[in-house]
Design a protein around this motif. Structure first.
Motif: not given
Lengths: 115, 113
Positions: B97-101, A98, B91, B31, A56, B34, B51, B95, A48
């Protein structure tokens, strides 16, 4: 609005060869993702980027995979040397940031076959 | 270990026959959850983000719901064009790996006329 562009769409190589994939994200999207999707499985994040910095890469096999995002726009993912188990679809995605409230838009993917 | 499990793996429905797909998760610090749709030879297409437990979202014949341990994607009176693989992803609130799905394996839905 143009979507995420990827090329090539298909690639066939022999094991131990190298290969590179290209991704052009949606304009203005700061975050870019590379996912690997093996047949019958869900996508798995490889790396990422936030703008042109890696945020990441914990699941990237760094002995053979590398990626860069020059000038915070386009990105390339390289595999050198390829193994049979690298056969998969490589998906590029982008999002504004993000944060979870910004959906990730996926490109059509590059299908890699390693013989 | 964080896990996302989808069931069933495959589902065949007759047109108009309503059903539900399940996504169960065992993670800490959710978090967002999806739902994506993926057609053969294409990348996943975003459907919903949920959420918090109790939240529901609808889009045409699809309705997604969320509890503390699972999410359901209800399909009402499906049509053949709803045939696709439906992917669930989470998700996490971490912090680094924030964004990783984190995706499940998906449910392959076939709707026949």
């Amino acid at each position: 609005e143009a979507g995420v562009a990827q090329s090539p769409r298909y690639k066939i190589i022999e094991k131990r060869q190298s290969v590179a994939f290209w991704c052009n994200p949606i304009s203005g999207h700061a975050t870019l993702y590379w996912y690997q999707q093996i047949l019958g499985q869900g996508p798995k994040l490889l790396i990422q980027f936030q703008n042109n910095g890696v945020v990441d890469d914990s699941q990237l096999p760094k002995d053979r995979f590398s990626a860069e995002r020059l000038k915070g726009v386009d990105s390339t993912l390289k595999i050198q040397p390829a193994k049979l188990e690298d056969s998969a679809v490589y998906l590029c995605a982008s999002s504004l940031t993000r944060d979870s409230w910004n959906e990730q838009f996926f490109g059509p993917g590059t299908r890699l076959t390693v013989l | 270990e964080d896990q996302v499990t989808q069931s069933p793996e495959a589902l065949r429905l007759q047109e108009g026959e309503s059903s539900s797909l399940n996504c169960s998760y065992t993670v800490s610090g959710l978090r967002g959850l999806f739902w994506y749709r993926q057609d053969p030879g294409k990348g996943p297409e975003f459907l919903f983000t949920l959420y918090s437990a109790g939240e529901e979202k609808e889009k045409e014949r699809l309705k997604a719901t969320l509890t503390k341990k699972e999410s359901f994607l209800h399909i009402t009176a499906p049509k053949p064009e709803d045939s696709a693989t439906y992917l669930c992803a989470v998700q996490l609130d971490r912090g680094s790996t924030l964004g990783r799905l984190y995706f499940g394996r998906g449910t392959q839905l076939t709707v026949w006329p």
